[in-house]
Motif scaffolding. Structure first.
Motif, PDB file in Angstrom:
ATOM      1  N   ALA A   9      -0.717 -28.556  28.174  1.00 50.33           N
ATOM      2  CA  ALA A   9       0.324 -27.780  28.874  1.00 50.33           C
ATOM      3  C   ALA A   9      -0.077 -26.315  28.963  1.00 50.33           C
ATOM      4  CB  ALA A   9       1.662 -27.929  28.151  1.00 50.33           C
ATOM      5  N   GLY A  10      -1.282 -26.004  28.489  1.00 55.87           N
ATOM      6  CA  GLY A  10      -1.772 -24.627  28.541  1.00 55.87           C
ATOM      7  C   GLY A  10      -2.644 -24.394  29.765  1.00 55.87           C
ATOM      8  N   GLY A  13      -6.401 -26.213  29.419  1.00 54.65           N
ATOM      9  CA  GLY A  13      -6.210 -27.651  29.192  1.00 54.65           C
ATOM     10  C   GLY A  13      -5.620 -28.346  30.413  1.00 54.65           C
ATOM     11  N   LEU A  33       4.025 -27.609  22.951  1.00 52.45           N
ATOM     12  CA  LEU A  33       4.729 -26.617  23.772  1.00 52.45           C
ATOM     13  C   LEU A  33       5.031 -25.324  23.014  1.00 52.45           C
ATOM     14  CD1 LEU A  33       7.116 -29.013  25.767  1.00 52.45           C
ATOM     15  CD2 LEU A  33       4.835 -28.221  26.393  1.00 52.45           C
ATOM     16  N   VAL A  34       4.248 -25.030  21.966  1.00 56.29           N
ATOM     17  CA  VAL A  34       4.469 -23.787  21.222  1.00 56.29           C
ATOM     18  C   VAL A  34       4.225 -22.587  22.134  1.00 56.29           C
ATOM     19  CG1 VAL A  34       2.122 -23.703  20.231  1.00 56.29           C
ATOM     20  CG2 VAL A  34       3.963 -22.544  19.082  1.00 56.29           C
ATOM     21  N   GLY A  36       2.665 -23.516  25.520  1.00 48.17           N
ATOM     22  CA  GLY A  36       2.412 -24.128  26.825  1.00 48.17           C
ATOM     23  C   GLY A  36       3.706 -24.392  27.579  1.00 48.17           C
ATOM     24  N   ARG A  73      -3.594 -21.623  18.694  1.00 49.58           N
ATOM     25  CA  ARG A  73      -2.992 -20.297  18.884  1.00 49.58           C
ATOM     26  C   ARG A  73      -4.140 -19.384  19.291  1.00 49.58           C
ATOM     27  NH1 ARG A  73       2.262 -20.059  16.581  1.00 49.58           N
ATOM     28  NH2 ARG A  73       2.196 -17.961  17.433  1.00 49.58           N
ATOM     29  N   ILE A  74      -3.886 -18.498  20.270  1.00 46.01           N
ATOM     30  CA  ILE A  74      -5.038 -17.830  20.893  1.00 46.01           C
ATOM     31  C   ILE A  74      -5.071 -16.314  20.786  1.00 46.01           C
ATOM     32  CG2 ILE A  74      -5.215 -19.736  22.558  1.00 46.01           C
ATOM     33  CD1 ILE A  74      -4.357 -17.639  24.718  1.00 46.01           C
ATOM     34  N   ASN A  89      -2.827 -23.877  12.002  1.00 50.89           N
ATOM     35  CA  ASN A  89      -2.738 -24.513  13.328  1.00 50.89           C
ATOM     36  C   ASN A  89      -4.116 -24.820  13.922  1.00 50.89           C
ATOM     37  OD1 ASN A  89      -0.785 -25.327  15.496  1.00 50.89           O
ATOM     38  ND2 ASN A  89      -2.156 -24.018  16.666  1.00 50.89           N
ATOM     39  N   SER A 112     -12.805 -26.344  22.197  1.00 52.89           N
ATOM     40  CA  SER A 112     -12.674 -24.992  22.770  1.00 52.89           C
ATOM     41  C   SER A 112     -12.977 -23.975  21.695  1.00 52.89           C
ATOM     42  CB  SER A 112     -11.231 -24.723  23.193  1.00 52.89           C
ATOM     43  OG  SER A 112     -10.832 -25.528  24.227  1.00 52.89           O
ATOM     44  N   SER A 114     -14.972 -20.053  21.055  1.00 62.20           N
ATOM     45  CA  SER A 114     -14.749 -18.751  21.698  1.00 62.20           C
ATOM     46  C   SER A 114     -15.906 -17.811  21.396  1.00 62.20           C
ATOM     47  CB  SER A 114     -13.458 -18.160  21.134  1.00 62.20           C
ATOM     48  OG  SER A 114     -13.347 -16.800  21.470  1.00 62.20           O
ATOM     49  N   TYR A 138      -8.636 -15.369  14.027  1.00 63.10           N
ATOM     50  CA  TYR A 138      -8.768 -16.254  15.196  1.00 63.10           C
ATOM     51  C   TYR A 138     -10.232 -16.688  15.355  1.00 63.10           C
ATOM     52  CZ  TYR A 138      -9.387 -17.566  20.090  1.00 63.10           C
ATOM     53  OH  TYR A 138      -9.751 -18.222  21.228  1.00 63.10           O
ATOM     54  N   LYS A 142     -12.240 -20.501  14.700  1.00 60.83           N
ATOM     55  CA  LYS A 142     -13.158 -21.217  15.597  1.00 60.83           C
ATOM     56  C   LYS A 142     -14.471 -21.519  14.868  1.00 60.83           C
ATOM     57  CE  LYS A 142     -10.431 -21.131  19.209  1.00 60.83           C
ATOM     58  NZ  LYS A 142      -9.827 -22.370  19.720  1.00 60.83           N
ATOM     59  N   PHE A 166     -16.149 -17.184  27.143  1.00 57.43           N
ATOM     60  CA  PHE A 166     -15.942 -15.745  27.172  1.00 57.43           C
ATOM     61  C   PHE A 166     -14.516 -15.549  27.727  1.00 57.43           C
ATOM     62  CE2 PHE A 166     -19.770 -13.702  25.501  1.00 57.43           C
ATOM     63  CZ  PHE A 166     -20.378 -14.856  25.041  1.00 57.43           C
ATOM     64  N   ALA A 168     -11.627 -16.484  29.969  1.00 55.26           N
ATOM     65  CA  ALA A 168     -11.165 -17.412  31.003  1.00 55.26           C
ATOM     66  C   ALA A 168     -10.248 -16.654  31.955  1.00 55.26           C
ATOM     67  CB  ALA A 168     -10.409 -18.561  30.358  1.00 55.26           C
ATOM     68  N   HIS A 179       0.240 -17.023  30.184  1.00 51.51           N
ATOM     69  CA  HIS A 179       0.374 -17.226  28.744  1.00 51.51           C
ATOM     70  C   HIS A 179       1.683 -16.643  28.209  1.00 51.51           C
ATOM     71  CE1 HIS A 179      -4.127 -17.464  29.090  1.00 51.51           C
ATOM     72  NE2 HIS A 179      -3.911 -18.483  28.290  1.00 51.51           N
TER      73      HIS A 179
HETATM   74  N1  LIG Z   1      -8.039 -18.016  27.542  1.00 51.92           N
HETATM   75  C1  LIG Z   1      -9.208 -17.560  27.135  1.00 51.92           C
HETATM   76  O1  LIG Z   1      -9.737 -16.558  27.678  1.00 51.92           O
HETATM   77  C2  LIG Z   1      -9.961 -18.230  26.003  1.00 51.92           C
HETATM   78  C3  LIG Z   1     -11.182 -17.687  25.573  1.00 51.92           C
HETATM   79  C4  LIG Z   1     -11.873 -18.320  24.537  1.00 51.92           C
HETATM   80  C5  LIG Z   1     -11.365 -19.481  23.984  1.00 51.92           C
HETATM   81  N2  LIG Z   1     -10.174 -19.977  24.411  1.00 51.92           N
HETATM   82  C6  LIG Z   1      -9.659 -21.196  23.781  1.00 51.92           C
HETATM   83  O2  LIG Z   1      -9.315 -22.131  24.796  1.00 51.92           O
HETATM   84  C7  LIG Z   1      -8.223 -22.936  24.368  1.00 51.92           C
HETATM   85  C8  LIG Z   1      -7.158 -22.947  25.445  1.00 51.92           C
HETATM   86  O3  LIG Z   1      -6.755 -21.624  25.735  1.00 51.92           O
HETATM   87  P1  LIG Z   1      -5.657 -21.306  26.845  1.00 51.92           P
HETATM   88  O4  LIG Z   1      -5.995 -19.968  27.399  1.00 51.92           O
HETATM   89  O5  LIG Z   1      -5.502 -22.461  27.759  1.00 51.92           O
HETATM   90  O6  LIG Z   1      -4.378 -21.137  25.918  1.00 51.92           O
HETATM   91  P2  LIG Z   1      -2.867 -21.684  26.115  1.00 51.92           P
HETATM   92  O7  LIG Z   1      -2.022 -20.969  25.127  1.00 51.92           O
HETATM   93  O8  LIG Z   1      -2.490 -21.593  27.566  1.00 51.92           O
HETATM   94  O9  LIG Z   1      -2.997 -23.205  25.727  1.00 51.92           O
HETATM   95  C9  LIG Z   1      -2.981 -23.680  24.404  1.00 51.92           C
HETATM   96  C10 LIG Z   1      -2.031 -24.867  24.372  1.00 51.92           C
HETATM   97  O10 LIG Z   1      -2.104 -25.478  23.086  1.00 51.92           O
HETATM   98  C11 LIG Z   1      -0.779 -25.856  22.688  1.00 51.92           C
HETATM   99  N3  LIG Z   1      -0.825 -25.970  21.219  1.00 51.92           N
HETATM  100  C12 LIG Z   1      -1.109 -25.001  20.323  1.00 51.92           C
HETATM  101  N4  LIG Z   1      -1.119 -25.508  19.070  1.00 51.92           N
HETATM  102  C13 LIG Z   1      -0.855 -26.844  19.210  1.00 51.92           C
HETATM  103  C14 LIG Z   1      -0.762 -27.936  18.288  1.00 51.92           C
HETATM  104  N5  LIG Z   1      -0.931 -27.746  16.964  1.00 51.92           N
HETATM  105  N6  LIG Z   1      -0.496 -29.168  18.764  1.00 51.92           N
HETATM  106  C15 LIG Z   1      -0.319 -29.375  20.102  1.00 51.92           C
HETATM  107  N7  LIG Z   1      -0.383 -28.390  21.021  1.00 51.92           N
HETATM  108  C16 LIG Z   1      -0.654 -27.141  20.567  1.00 51.92           C
HETATM  109  C17 LIG Z   1       0.104 -24.753  23.259  1.00 51.92           C
HETATM  110  O11 LIG Z   1       1.460 -25.149  23.406  1.00 51.92           O
HETATM  111  C18 LIG Z   1      -0.575 -24.485  24.607  1.00 51.92           C
HETATM  112  O12 LIG Z   1      -0.039 -25.304  25.626  1.00 51.92           O
HETATM  113  C19 LIG Z   1      -7.780 -22.379  23.031  1.00 51.92           C
HETATM  114  O13 LIG Z   1      -8.340 -23.164  22.013  1.00 51.92           O
HETATM  115  C20 LIG Z   1      -8.371 -20.987  23.022  1.00 51.92           C
HETATM  116  O14 LIG Z   1      -8.612 -20.543  21.701  1.00 51.92           O
HETATM  117  C21 LIG Z   1      -9.462 -19.387  25.407  1.00 51.92           C
END
Ligand SMILES: NC(=O)c1ccc[n+]([C@@H]2O[C@H](COP(=O)([O-])OP(=O)(O)OC[C@H]3O[C@@H](n4cnc5c(N)ncnc54)[C@H](O)[C@@H]3O)[C@@H](O)[C@H]2O)c1
Length: 317
Positions: A9-10, A13, A33-34, A36, A73-74, A89, A112, A114, A138, A142, A166, A168, A179
């Motif tokens: 839902a993120g 993903g 959905l914490v 997402g 958690r990001i 988490n 995923s 980072s 954080y 990872k 790097f 996204a 987000h």
């Molecule tokens: N966005 C970026 O620039 C970036 C960069 C490097 C790494 N990442 C990694 O990519 C992944 C996705 O990032 P994103 O930008 O889509 O973040 P996002 O917050 O949009 O998505 C993360 C999703 O994970 C869900 N979630 C969190 N903990 C959970 C749990 N314990 N069980 C089930 N669901 C859970 C949240 O509800 C959310 O929908 C993450 O692991 C993040 O660390 C992102």
């Protein structure tokens, strides 16, 4: 293939789940959905609301050919205040997930990770052989998962890819970057361009970079999604992969802000404030290994294309 996508839902993903579905895979999407949004989950995926670290729940979902694990958690800044939340988490939940998946016979796991694992590096671009020295809980979370995966791979019971993204960015109308809370420069700048915020804050203009602002590498979320699908296949031939996913080009925060103005045609105020603790001056990927091992090409990751796509997506939210 039957694929479990956590965090579906993120932002990243949901985009990847959509791509997997378009390629004919059967997708089970799990998210608590914490942060997402349910509307992000693509139609066609089977959605399970719950924690990916819920052993019994994951066991009840049956077996999968592969899992792509985005759930986390990001926010690095938040992790400095509440490290326990990030270790619980992002690390503990991941290993409960893996325990359940391995017992269910899942062979391939794409994680995923980072660029935060690299911490503050001086030489650019950064390749995967660089020292690992995260500067936040954080980034440390990872690193801990990557290291645990390495031990699991050594048992021969799992094949794993750690994808070090790097920044996204970009997005699609179906899956915009949105987000909760938003911490990323491009969607915040688009908010300002759109009048949803009053001005754009840039943290620090006294870094040792040509214009004094931080330099980052932006990678389009659609290019990230492609790399994950390729990685699932590549794990047939490789037991373990560690890959940077970036465009290989760095842009300063000031250049990004100016590009947002140009692409949107909107003028707005930029305020330069103090540096944010923990922000490295630059983070630019060497992406040669992903190109070679996956045959991957980041085709939508030109900054203007990223911002134009993000702007179109942003106007749908
Ligand atoms: N966005 C970026 O620039 C970036 C960069 C490097 C790494 N990442 C990694 O990519 C992944 C996705 O990032 P994103 O930008 O889509 O973040 P996002 O917050 O949009 O998505 C993360 C999703 O994970 C869900 N979630 C969190 N903990 C959970 C749990 N314990 N069980 C089930 N669901 C859970 C949240 O509800 C959310 O929908 C993450 O692991 C993040 O660390 C992102």
């Amino acid at each position: 293939m039957r694929v479990l996508v956590t965090g579906a839902a993120g932002f990243i993903g949901s985009t990847t789940a959509e791509l997997l579905l378009s390629k004919g895979h059967d997708v089970v999407a799990i998210d608590n959905l914490v942060s997402g949004r349910i509307e992000n989950v693509p139609t066609g995926a089977t959605f399970v609301e719950g924690d990916c670290g819920d052993f019994e729940l994951v066991r009840s979902l049956g077996s999968f050919d592969a899992c792509v694990h985005f759930a986390a958690r990001i926010e690095p800044g938040e992790s400095m205040k509440y490290p326990e939340v990030f270790f619980s988490n992002n690390v503990a939940s991941t290993f409960r997930l893996l325990d359940a998946l391995i017992k269910s016979g899942v062979g391939r796991f794409v994680f995923s990770s980072s660029c935060a694992v690299y911490g503050n590096q001086v030489e650019m671009p950064i390749d995967e052989s660089r020292s690992i020295q995260p500067h936040s809980p954080y980034g440390q979370s990872k690193r801990m998962v990557e290291e645990g995966l390495n031990w699991l791979v050594s048992t021969g019971r799992l094949r794993a890819a750690s994808m070090r993204y790097f920044n996204a960015a970009g997005g699609t109308v179906a899956h915009p970057e949105n987000h909760r809370p938003e911490i990323h420069l491009i969607p915040i700048a688009l908010d300002v361009a759109d009048g949803r915020r009053d001005y754009l804050e840039i943290y620090g203009d006294d870094y040792p970079t040509p214009d004094g602002t931080c330099i980052r590498d932006y990678i389009h979320v659609c290019d990230l999604a492609e790399a994950h699908v390729l990685a699932i296949t590549a794990l047939e031939d490789h037991a373990e992969l560690i890959l940077n996913l970036g465009s290989g080009v760095g842009y300063s925060n000031r250049e990004v802000a100016e590009t947002v103005k140009r692409v949107t045609g909107r003028e707005f105020e930029i305020r330069y404030t103090g540096r944010r603790p923990g922000d490295p001056a630059a983070a630019v990927a060497s992406n040669g290994r992903a190109r070679e091992m996956l045959g991957w090409r980041p085709e939508r990751s030109d900054l203007e294309v990223i911002i134009a796509d993000a702007w179109t997506a942003h106007q749908s939210i």
